[in-house]
Design a protein around this motif. Sequence first.
Motif, PDB file in Angstrom:
ATOM      1  N   GLY A  94       0.897  -1.231  -0.034  1.00 11.61           N
ATOM      2  CA  GLY A  94       0.104  -0.024   0.041  1.00 11.61           C
ATOM      3  C   GLY A  94       1.062   1.152  -0.053  1.00 11.61           C
ATOM      4  O   GLY A  94       0.317   2.341   0.166  1.00 11.61           O
ATOM      5  N   THR A  95       2.143   1.074  -0.205  1.00 11.17           N
ATOM      6  CA  THR A  95       3.017   2.373  -0.253  1.00 11.17           C
ATOM      7  C   THR A  95       2.929   2.978  -1.669  1.00 11.17           C
ATOM      8  O   THR A  95       3.024   4.047  -1.558  1.00 11.17           O
ATOM      9  CB  THR A  95       4.526   1.927  -0.234  1.00 11.17           C
ATOM     10  OG1 THR A  95       4.698   1.082   1.285  1.00 11.17           O
ATOM     11  CG2 THR A  95       5.435   2.935  -0.327  1.00 11.17           C
ATOM     12  N   HIS A  96       2.888   2.492  -2.788  1.00 12.56           N
ATOM     13  CA  HIS A  96       2.784   3.203  -3.938  1.00 12.56           C
ATOM     14  C   HIS A  96       1.289   2.778  -4.674  1.00 12.56           C
ATOM     15  O   HIS A  96       0.671   1.885  -4.420  1.00 12.56           O
ATOM     16  CB  HIS A  96       3.986   2.415  -4.853  1.00 12.56           C
ATOM     17  CG  HIS A  96       5.182   2.460  -4.334  1.00 12.56           C
ATOM     18  ND1 HIS A  96       6.181   3.546  -4.406  1.00 12.56           N
ATOM     19  CD2 HIS A  96       5.952   1.540  -3.899  1.00 12.56           C
ATOM     20  CE1 HIS A  96       7.199   3.295  -3.547  1.00 12.56           C
ATOM     21  NE2 HIS A  96       7.242   2.179  -3.292  1.00 12.56           N
ATOM     22  N   TRP A  97       1.051   3.937  -5.515  1.00  7.08           N
ATOM     23  CA  TRP A  97      -0.250   3.624  -6.298  1.00  7.08           C
ATOM     24  C   TRP A  97       0.088   3.344  -7.690  1.00  7.08           C
ATOM     25  O   TRP A  97       1.321   3.640  -8.367  1.00  7.08           O
ATOM     26  CB  TRP A  97      -1.022   5.016  -6.499  1.00  7.08           C
ATOM     27  CG  TRP A  97      -1.575   5.466  -5.024  1.00  7.08           C
ATOM     28  CD1 TRP A  97      -0.960   6.481  -4.267  1.00  7.08           C
ATOM     29  CD2 TRP A  97      -2.476   4.989  -4.078  1.00  7.08           C
ATOM     30  NE1 TRP A  97      -1.596   6.467  -2.962  1.00  7.08           N
ATOM     31  CE2 TRP A  97      -2.451   5.691  -3.170  1.00  7.08           C
ATOM     32  CE3 TRP A  97      -3.286   3.954  -4.368  1.00  7.08           C
ATOM     33  CZ2 TRP A  97      -3.411   5.403  -1.926  1.00  7.08           C
ATOM     34  CZ3 TRP A  97      -4.515   3.607  -3.612  1.00  7.08           C
ATOM     35  CH2 TRP A  97      -4.338   4.276  -2.292  1.00  7.08           C
ATOM     36  N   PRO A  98      -0.701   2.178  -8.318  1.00 10.43           N
ATOM     37  CA  PRO A  98      -1.637   1.551  -7.543  1.00 10.43           C
ATOM     38  C   PRO A  98      -1.225   0.644  -6.507  1.00 10.43           C
ATOM     39  O   PRO A  98      -0.186  -0.214  -6.790  1.00 10.43           O
ATOM     40  CB  PRO A  98      -2.551   0.909  -8.908  1.00 10.43           C
ATOM     41  CG  PRO A  98      -1.083   0.581  -9.799  1.00 10.43           C
ATOM     42  CD  PRO A  98      -0.421   1.605  -9.788  1.00 10.43           C
TER      43      PRO A  98
END
Lengths: 114, 112
Positions: free
Chosen positions: B96-100
């Motif tokens: 959940g650090t980077h999108w997506p």
Amino acid sequence: EEQLVESGGGLVQPGGSLRLSCAASGFTLSSYNMNWVRQAPGKGLEWVSYISGGGRTIYYADSVKGRFTISRDNAKNSLYLQLNSLRAEDTAIYYCARGYMGYWGQGTLVTVSS
Amino acid sequence: DVVMTQSPLSLPVTLGQPASISCRSSQSLVHSDGNTYLHWFQQRPGQSPRRLIYKVSNRDSGVPDRFSGSGSGTDFTLKISRVETEDVGVYYCMQGTHWPNTFGQGTKLEIK
């Protein structure tokens, strides 16, 4: 008891639309960022969309960008996902998930088929 | 996008024996805020996913202490100290650090 209950799934033809809802109870939805995650039949999990607690920050997976729209109505303690221009590959169980995915609903099945 | 690679994809385990699942990311999961948003989920047959571990090593409420998470940077591990029948299912890591946000492919744990 805290609960997330999805609804709105069903059978729809390719190119059609659906609106999914996620009703929260037992907690205040506005306090949490929310996500939609989907799972195609027999497949793994795919993150779909995110919306911040106040609704100002929104992200989408590339696979749904421009076709799906996430929204929320904190007064109604509800989260939504508008699905447009549906394709066969959008067939999946759609889950809403709270915060860092710490709590999930039971899911609603969307089937795109002619 | 950050690619999450789990191994093994299938994990037959004898009851009472330990189990370990590896999750590697294609780039560092250390966020600019200093946190590492790597989480582990369990999905039992016919059920919704359930988070077991958040931010690498924090066990969720109600999760048995036989589950533990560790790792840093790009390399993470979920360990079950003694497998029980109720642990059968598919395990996913997620960043959940980077999108997506992205999930691993899933590891199917079964009893040997």
